[in-house]
Design an enzyme around this catalytic site. Structure first.
Site, short mmCIF file in Angstrom:
data_model
loop_
_atom_site.label_atom_id
_atom_site.label_comp_id
_atom_site.label_asym_id
_atom_site.label_seq_id
_atom_site.Cartn_x
_atom_site.Cartn_y
_atom_site.Cartn_z
CD GLU A 1 31.65 -57.33 11.52
OE1 GLU A 1 30.93 -58.28 11.16
OE2 GLU A 1 31.73 -56.96 12.70
CE1 TYR B 1 26.28 -53.88 12.06
CE2 TYR B 1 28.31 -55.18 11.97
CZ TYR B 1 27.67 -53.96 12.06
OH TYR B 1 28.41 -52.79 12.16
CE LYS C 1 26.48 -50.11 9.48
NZ LYS C 1 25.95 -48.85 10.07
#
Length: 351
Positions: free
Chosen positions: A133, A155, A159
Protein backbone atom coordinates in the site's frame (compact mmCIF):
# COMPACT_ATOMS: atom_id res chain seq x y z
CA UNK A 1 20.24 -24.84 26.78
CA UNK A 2 22.55 -22.85 24.51
CA UNK A 3 21.03 -21.43 21.33
CA UNK A 4 22.88 -20.60 18.11
CA UNK A 5 20.80 -17.51 17.36
CA UNK A 6 18.25 -15.29 19.11
CA UNK A 7 15.42 -13.90 16.99
CA UNK A 8 13.05 -11.15 18.15
CA UNK A 9 9.64 -10.98 16.44
CA UNK A 10 7.56 -7.91 17.23
CA UNK A 11 3.83 -8.41 16.82
CA UNK A 12 4.35 -12.15 17.02
CA UNK A 13 0.87 -12.83 18.40
CA UNK A 14 -0.83 -11.25 15.40
CA UNK A 15 -1.98 -13.06 12.30
CA UNK A 16 1.20 -12.99 10.21
CA UNK A 17 3.47 -12.80 13.23
CA UNK A 18 2.05 -15.93 14.86
CA UNK A 19 2.55 -17.95 11.68
CA UNK A 20 6.12 -16.65 11.45
CA UNK A 21 6.84 -17.42 15.11
CA UNK A 22 5.45 -20.96 14.86
CA UNK A 23 7.51 -21.60 11.74
CA UNK A 24 10.70 -20.31 13.36
CA UNK A 25 10.16 -22.30 16.55
CA UNK A 26 9.47 -25.53 14.67
CA UNK A 27 12.11 -25.18 11.95
CA UNK A 28 14.91 -24.01 14.21
CA UNK A 29 14.93 -25.72 17.62
CA UNK A 30 18.50 -24.45 18.03
CA UNK A 31 17.31 -20.82 17.76
CA UNK A 32 15.67 -18.91 20.59
CA UNK A 33 12.54 -17.09 19.42
CA UNK A 34 11.31 -14.12 21.48
CA UNK A 35 7.85 -12.73 20.76
CA UNK A 36 7.19 -9.12 21.85
CA UNK A 37 3.49 -8.29 21.62
CA UNK A 38 1.07 -6.16 23.62
CA UNK A 39 -1.91 -8.41 22.71
CA UNK A 40 -4.04 -5.75 21.05
CA UNK A 41 -7.61 -6.55 20.01
CA UNK A 42 -6.50 -8.30 16.80
CA UNK A 43 -4.08 -10.67 18.57
CA UNK A 44 -4.65 -13.81 20.60
CA UNK A 45 -2.33 -15.99 22.69
CA UNK A 46 -4.35 -18.93 21.35
CA UNK A 47 -2.57 -18.45 18.03
CA UNK A 48 0.63 -19.70 19.68
CA UNK A 49 -0.72 -22.55 21.79
CA UNK A 50 1.20 -25.08 19.71
CA UNK A 51 4.57 -23.58 20.70
CA UNK A 52 3.98 -21.83 24.02
CA UNK A 53 5.62 -24.63 26.03
CA UNK A 54 8.58 -25.12 23.71
CA UNK A 55 12.01 -24.57 25.26
CA UNK A 56 13.12 -22.23 22.46
CA UNK A 57 10.10 -19.88 22.70
CA UNK A 58 9.69 -16.89 25.02
CA UNK A 59 6.76 -14.48 25.14
CA UNK A 60 7.08 -10.90 26.37
CA UNK A 61 3.90 -8.93 26.76
CA UNK A 62 4.80 -5.32 26.11
CA UNK A 63 4.53 -2.27 23.90
CA UNK A 64 7.13 -1.73 21.18
CA UNK A 65 6.84 2.00 21.96
CA UNK A 66 8.04 1.41 25.55
CA UNK A 67 11.67 2.44 25.13
CA UNK A 68 12.73 1.22 28.57
CA UNK A 69 11.35 -2.23 27.97
CA UNK A 70 12.76 -2.45 24.44
CA UNK A 71 16.18 -1.24 25.60
CA UNK A 72 16.07 -3.79 28.43
CA UNK A 73 15.44 -6.59 25.93
CA UNK A 74 18.33 -5.56 23.69
CA UNK A 75 20.67 -5.02 26.64
CA UNK A 76 20.04 -8.47 28.12
CA UNK A 77 19.09 -10.88 25.35
CA UNK A 78 21.81 -10.63 22.66
CA UNK A 79 19.34 -10.27 19.81
CA UNK A 80 20.78 -11.44 16.46
CA UNK A 81 17.75 -10.94 14.17
CA UNK A 82 14.69 -8.70 14.34
CA UNK A 83 11.51 -9.27 12.36
CA UNK A 84 9.52 -6.08 12.94
CA UNK A 85 5.84 -6.78 12.26
CA UNK A 86 4.15 -4.89 15.13
CA UNK A 87 1.83 -2.32 13.55
CA UNK A 88 -1.64 -0.87 13.38
CA UNK A 89 -3.00 -1.99 10.00
CA UNK A 90 -6.74 -1.28 9.65
CA UNK A 91 -7.18 1.37 6.96
CA UNK A 92 -10.63 2.59 8.03
CA UNK A 93 -9.46 3.01 11.62
CA UNK A 94 -6.42 4.98 10.46
CA UNK A 95 -8.72 7.75 9.21
CA UNK A 96 -10.46 7.89 12.59
CA UNK A 97 -7.38 7.79 14.86
CA UNK A 98 -4.31 8.66 12.76
CA UNK A 99 -2.27 9.62 15.84
CA UNK A 100 -2.51 6.06 17.14
CA UNK A 101 -1.13 4.73 13.87
CA UNK A 102 1.66 7.29 13.97
CA UNK A 103 2.60 6.28 17.51
CA UNK A 104 2.74 2.53 16.87
CA UNK A 105 3.93 2.41 13.27
CA UNK A 106 6.41 5.29 13.27
CA UNK A 107 7.39 5.91 16.90
CA UNK A 108 7.52 2.18 17.68
CA UNK A 109 9.84 1.61 14.73
CA UNK A 110 12.04 4.49 15.90
CA UNK A 111 12.29 2.99 19.42
CA UNK A 112 13.17 -0.43 18.05
CA UNK A 113 15.79 0.88 15.63
CA UNK A 114 17.44 2.99 18.29
CA UNK A 115 17.62 0.14 20.79
CA UNK A 116 18.91 -2.32 18.19
CA UNK A 117 21.56 0.03 16.85
CA UNK A 118 22.82 1.02 20.31
CA UNK A 119 22.89 -2.53 21.68
CA UNK A 120 26.30 -3.81 22.69
CA UNK A 121 25.52 -7.07 20.85
CA UNK A 122 24.94 -5.88 17.28
CA UNK A 123 22.08 -7.59 15.40
CA UNK A 124 22.92 -9.23 12.08
CA UNK A 125 19.61 -8.35 10.42
CA UNK A 126 16.69 -5.97 10.96
CA UNK A 127 13.84 -7.04 8.68
CA UNK A 128 11.02 -4.54 8.43
CA UNK A 129 7.74 -6.00 7.13
CA UNK A 130 5.92 -3.31 5.17
CA UNK A 131 3.04 -3.31 2.69
CA UNK A 132 2.30 -2.86 -1.01
CA UNK A 133 0.00 0.00 0.00
CA UNK A 134 2.97 2.37 0.27
CA UNK A 135 2.98 2.49 -3.56
CA UNK A 136 -0.54 3.89 -3.68
CA UNK A 137 -3.14 2.83 -6.21
CA UNK A 138 -2.57 1.77 -9.80
CA UNK A 139 -4.78 1.05 -12.77
CA UNK A 140 -2.07 0.11 -15.26
CA UNK A 141 1.34 0.44 -13.59
CA UNK A 142 2.91 -2.63 -11.98
CA UNK A 143 5.15 -1.57 -9.11
CA UNK A 144 8.70 -2.75 -8.62
CA UNK A 145 10.96 -1.85 -5.73
CA UNK A 146 12.19 1.32 -7.48
CA UNK A 147 8.68 2.70 -8.02
CA UNK A 148 7.88 5.95 -6.18
CA UNK A 149 6.17 5.73 -2.81
CA UNK A 150 2.77 7.48 -2.88
CA UNK A 151 0.69 6.36 0.11
CA UNK A 152 -2.93 7.47 0.02
CA UNK A 153 -4.25 6.81 3.53
CA UNK A 154 -2.97 7.38 7.08
CA UNK A 155 -2.08 3.70 7.55
CA UNK A 156 0.08 3.43 4.43
CA UNK A 157 1.57 6.87 5.11
CA UNK A 158 2.81 5.71 8.51
CA UNK A 159 4.25 2.53 6.99
CA UNK A 160 6.06 4.59 4.36
CA UNK A 161 7.39 6.95 7.03
CA UNK A 162 8.63 3.97 9.05
CA UNK A 163 10.38 2.67 5.93
CA UNK A 164 12.23 5.98 5.60
CA UNK A 165 13.34 5.66 9.23
CA UNK A 166 14.58 2.13 8.59
CA UNK A 167 16.46 3.16 5.46
CA UNK A 168 18.04 6.11 7.26
CA UNK A 169 19.81 3.67 9.59
CA UNK A 170 21.23 1.91 6.55
CA UNK A 171 22.24 5.15 4.86
CA UNK A 172 23.90 6.67 7.93
CA UNK A 173 25.18 3.68 9.89
CA UNK A 174 25.09 0.79 7.41
CA UNK A 175 22.85 -0.91 9.96
CA UNK A 176 21.86 -4.22 8.29
CA UNK A 177 18.24 -3.58 7.37
CA UNK A 178 16.00 -5.27 4.79
CA UNK A 179 12.48 -4.14 3.86
CA UNK A 180 9.70 -6.34 2.48
CA UNK A 181 6.49 -5.08 0.85
CA UNK A 182 3.74 -7.69 0.69
CA UNK A 183 0.47 -8.08 -1.15
CA UNK A 184 -2.66 -8.89 0.88
CA UNK A 185 -1.84 -11.90 3.06
CA UNK A 186 -4.66 -14.26 4.07
CA UNK A 187 -5.10 -17.55 5.87
CA UNK A 188 -6.23 -19.14 9.16
CA UNK A 189 -6.37 -17.02 12.32
CA UNK A 190 -6.64 -13.65 10.56
CA UNK A 191 -8.68 -11.14 12.55
CA UNK A 192 -12.20 -10.48 11.33
CA UNK A 193 -11.70 -6.86 10.26
CA UNK A 194 -9.85 -8.01 7.10
CA UNK A 195 -11.91 -8.76 4.02
CA UNK A 196 -11.79 -12.58 3.82
CA UNK A 197 -12.48 -13.31 7.51
CA UNK A 198 -15.02 -10.47 7.56
CA UNK A 199 -17.02 -12.08 4.75
CA UNK A 200 -16.71 -15.52 6.33
CA UNK A 201 -17.82 -14.26 9.74
CA UNK A 202 -20.83 -12.46 8.26
CA UNK A 203 -21.86 -15.58 6.36
CA UNK A 204 -21.52 -17.74 9.48
CA UNK A 205 -23.94 -15.32 11.16
CA UNK A 206 -26.33 -15.64 8.20
CA UNK A 207 -25.63 -12.04 7.24
CA UNK A 208 -24.84 -10.60 3.83
CA UNK A 209 -21.33 -9.78 2.63
CA UNK A 210 -20.93 -6.01 2.73
CA UNK A 211 -19.29 -4.52 -0.37
CA UNK A 212 -17.84 -1.05 0.15
CA UNK A 213 -18.82 1.34 -2.65
CA UNK A 214 -19.38 0.49 -6.30
CA UNK A 215 -15.89 0.96 -7.77
CA UNK A 216 -14.27 -2.21 -9.20
CA UNK A 217 -11.75 -2.90 -6.43
CA UNK A 218 -9.49 -5.96 -6.56
CA UNK A 219 -6.67 -7.32 -4.43
CA UNK A 220 -3.73 -9.69 -4.89
CA UNK A 221 -4.02 -12.45 -2.29
CA UNK A 222 -0.98 -14.30 -0.94
CA UNK A 223 -1.34 -17.29 1.39
CA UNK A 224 0.32 -16.78 4.75
CA UNK A 225 2.64 -19.82 4.44
CA UNK A 226 4.10 -18.39 1.22
CA UNK A 227 4.62 -15.03 2.93
CA UNK A 228 6.42 -16.67 5.86
CA UNK A 229 8.66 -18.59 3.46
CA UNK A 230 9.51 -15.29 1.76
CA UNK A 231 10.50 -13.66 5.06
CA UNK A 232 12.69 -16.61 6.02
CA UNK A 233 14.35 -16.62 2.59
CA UNK A 234 15.05 -12.90 2.86
CA UNK A 235 16.71 -13.58 6.21
CA UNK A 236 18.88 -16.28 4.66
CA UNK A 237 19.71 -14.78 1.27
CA UNK A 238 18.49 -11.19 1.19
CA UNK A 239 20.96 -8.38 0.55
CA UNK A 240 21.20 -5.77 3.31
CA UNK A 241 19.90 -2.35 2.38
CA UNK A 242 17.51 -3.81 -0.21
CA UNK A 243 13.73 -3.84 -0.59
CA UNK A 244 11.87 -6.98 -1.71
CA UNK A 245 8.30 -7.11 -2.99
CA UNK A 246 6.43 -10.23 -1.90
CA UNK A 247 3.77 -10.60 -4.56
CA UNK A 248 1.35 -12.90 -6.30
CA UNK A 249 -0.45 -13.06 -9.63
CA UNK A 250 -3.65 -14.08 -7.85
CA UNK A 251 -5.73 -10.92 -8.35
CA UNK A 252 -9.41 -11.20 -7.47
CA UNK A 253 -12.13 -8.53 -7.65
CA UNK A 254 -13.66 -8.06 -4.21
CA UNK A 255 -17.18 -8.72 -5.47
CA UNK A 256 -15.99 -11.97 -7.10
CA UNK A 257 -14.31 -12.92 -3.82
CA UNK A 258 -17.58 -12.41 -1.97
CA UNK A 259 -19.52 -14.52 -4.45
CA UNK A 260 -16.92 -17.31 -4.27
CA UNK A 261 -17.07 -17.40 -0.48
CA UNK A 262 -20.86 -17.31 -0.50
CA UNK A 263 -20.90 -20.33 -2.79
CA UNK A 264 -18.41 -22.22 -0.60
CA UNK A 265 -20.10 -21.45 2.72
CA UNK A 266 -23.78 -21.30 1.79
CA UNK A 267 -23.76 -23.70 -1.16
CA UNK A 268 -26.37 -21.66 -3.03
CA UNK A 269 -26.89 -21.65 -6.82
CA UNK A 270 -25.33 -18.91 -8.91
CA UNK A 271 -28.73 -17.27 -9.38
CA UNK A 272 -28.92 -16.56 -5.62
CA UNK A 273 -25.38 -15.30 -5.00
CA UNK A 274 -26.31 -11.63 -5.31
CA UNK A 275 -28.98 -12.09 -2.63
CA UNK A 276 -26.11 -12.39 -0.15
CA UNK A 277 -24.48 -9.08 -1.16
CA UNK A 278 -25.10 -5.71 0.46
CA UNK A 279 -23.51 -2.51 -0.83
CA UNK A 280 -22.44 -0.03 1.84
CA UNK A 281 -20.72 3.39 1.69
CA UNK A 282 -17.05 3.36 0.74
CA UNK A 283 -14.25 4.48 3.07
CA UNK A 284 -12.88 8.05 2.65
CA UNK A 285 -10.18 7.06 0.16
CA UNK A 286 -9.96 3.79 -1.71
CA UNK A 287 -7.18 2.31 -3.86
CA UNK A 288 -8.47 0.02 -6.59
CA UNK A 289 -5.50 -2.36 -6.85
CA UNK A 290 -1.83 -2.87 -5.88
CA UNK A 291 -0.01 -4.94 -8.54
CA UNK A 292 3.68 -5.56 -7.79
CA UNK A 293 6.63 -7.27 -9.44
CA UNK A 294 8.69 -9.61 -7.30
CA UNK A 295 11.50 -10.69 -9.63
CA UNK A 296 14.11 -9.66 -7.04
CA UNK A 297 12.66 -12.11 -4.52
CA UNK A 298 12.23 -14.80 -7.16
CA UNK A 299 15.91 -14.48 -8.03
CA UNK A 300 16.63 -15.59 -4.47
CA UNK A 301 14.62 -18.76 -5.17
CA UNK A 302 11.14 -17.87 -3.87
CA UNK A 303 7.90 -18.89 -5.54
CA UNK A 304 4.34 -18.79 -4.21
CA UNK A 305 3.55 -22.49 -3.82
CA UNK A 306 -0.01 -22.50 -2.41
CA UNK A 307 -2.65 -22.07 -5.10
CA UNK A 308 -5.66 -19.86 -4.49
CA UNK A 309 -7.96 -22.89 -4.57
CA UNK A 310 -5.94 -24.68 -1.88
CA UNK A 311 -5.29 -21.60 0.25
CA UNK A 312 -8.90 -20.46 0.35
CA UNK A 313 -10.05 -24.03 1.04
CA UNK A 314 -7.77 -24.25 4.07
CA UNK A 315 -8.88 -20.82 5.22
CA UNK A 316 -12.61 -21.48 4.91
CA UNK A 317 -12.27 -24.82 6.68
CA UNK A 318 -10.38 -23.22 9.57
CA UNK A 319 -13.07 -20.59 10.12
CA UNK A 320 -15.77 -23.24 9.92
CA UNK A 321 -13.92 -25.38 12.48
CA UNK A 322 -13.17 -22.41 14.78
CA UNK A 323 -16.28 -20.21 14.67
CA UNK A 324 -15.72 -18.77 18.16
CA UNK A 325 -11.96 -18.23 17.99
CA UNK A 326 -12.13 -14.45 17.88
CA UNK A 327 -15.24 -14.02 19.98
CA UNK A 328 -13.48 -15.99 22.72
CA UNK A 329 -10.12 -14.28 22.26
CA UNK A 330 -10.87 -11.30 24.50
CA UNK A 331 -11.74 -13.66 27.35
CA UNK A 332 -8.67 -15.82 26.85
CA UNK A 333 -5.70 -13.53 27.53
CA UNK A 334 -4.20 -15.59 30.33
CA UNK A 335 -2.58 -17.15 32.10
CA UNK A 336 0.31 -16.40 29.73
CA UNK A 337 3.81 -17.73 30.24
CA UNK A 338 5.95 -14.61 30.37
CA UNK A 339 9.47 -14.90 31.70
CA UNK A 340 9.87 -11.13 31.52
CA UNK A 341 6.61 -10.22 33.26
CA UNK A 342 8.22 -8.50 36.26
CA UNK A 343 10.76 -6.63 34.14
CA UNK A 344 8.09 -5.65 31.62
CA UNK A 345 5.75 -4.36 34.32
CA UNK A 346 8.54 -2.41 35.98
CA UNK A 347 9.55 -0.80 32.67
CA UNK A 348 5.96 -0.06 31.74
CA UNK A 349 5.21 1.74 35.02
CA UNK A 350 8.41 3.72 34.71
CA UNK A 351 7.84 4.87 31.13
Amino acid sequence: MDFNRTVLVTGGSGFIGSHLVCSLVNRHPDWRIINLDNLDYCCSPRSLESVEDRANYTFIRGDVCNSRLVNHIFNTENIDVIFHLAAKTHVEASFETPSTFQRVNIDGTKVLLGAAHQAQHQPQRFIYVSTDEVYGASLDEVFDESSPVRPSNPYSATKAAAEYLVRSYWDKYKFPIIITRSNNIYGPRQYTEKVIPRFLTLLQMNKKCTIQGTLPKSRHFLFVDDAVNAFLLVLKKGVVGEIYNVGTNCEIPIIQLARELIKMVKNVPDSELNDWLEFVPDRPRVDLRYPVRCEKLQQLGWRAEVSWAEGIRQTVEWYQDNPHFWSDATEDQGPIRNKFENAANKCATSA
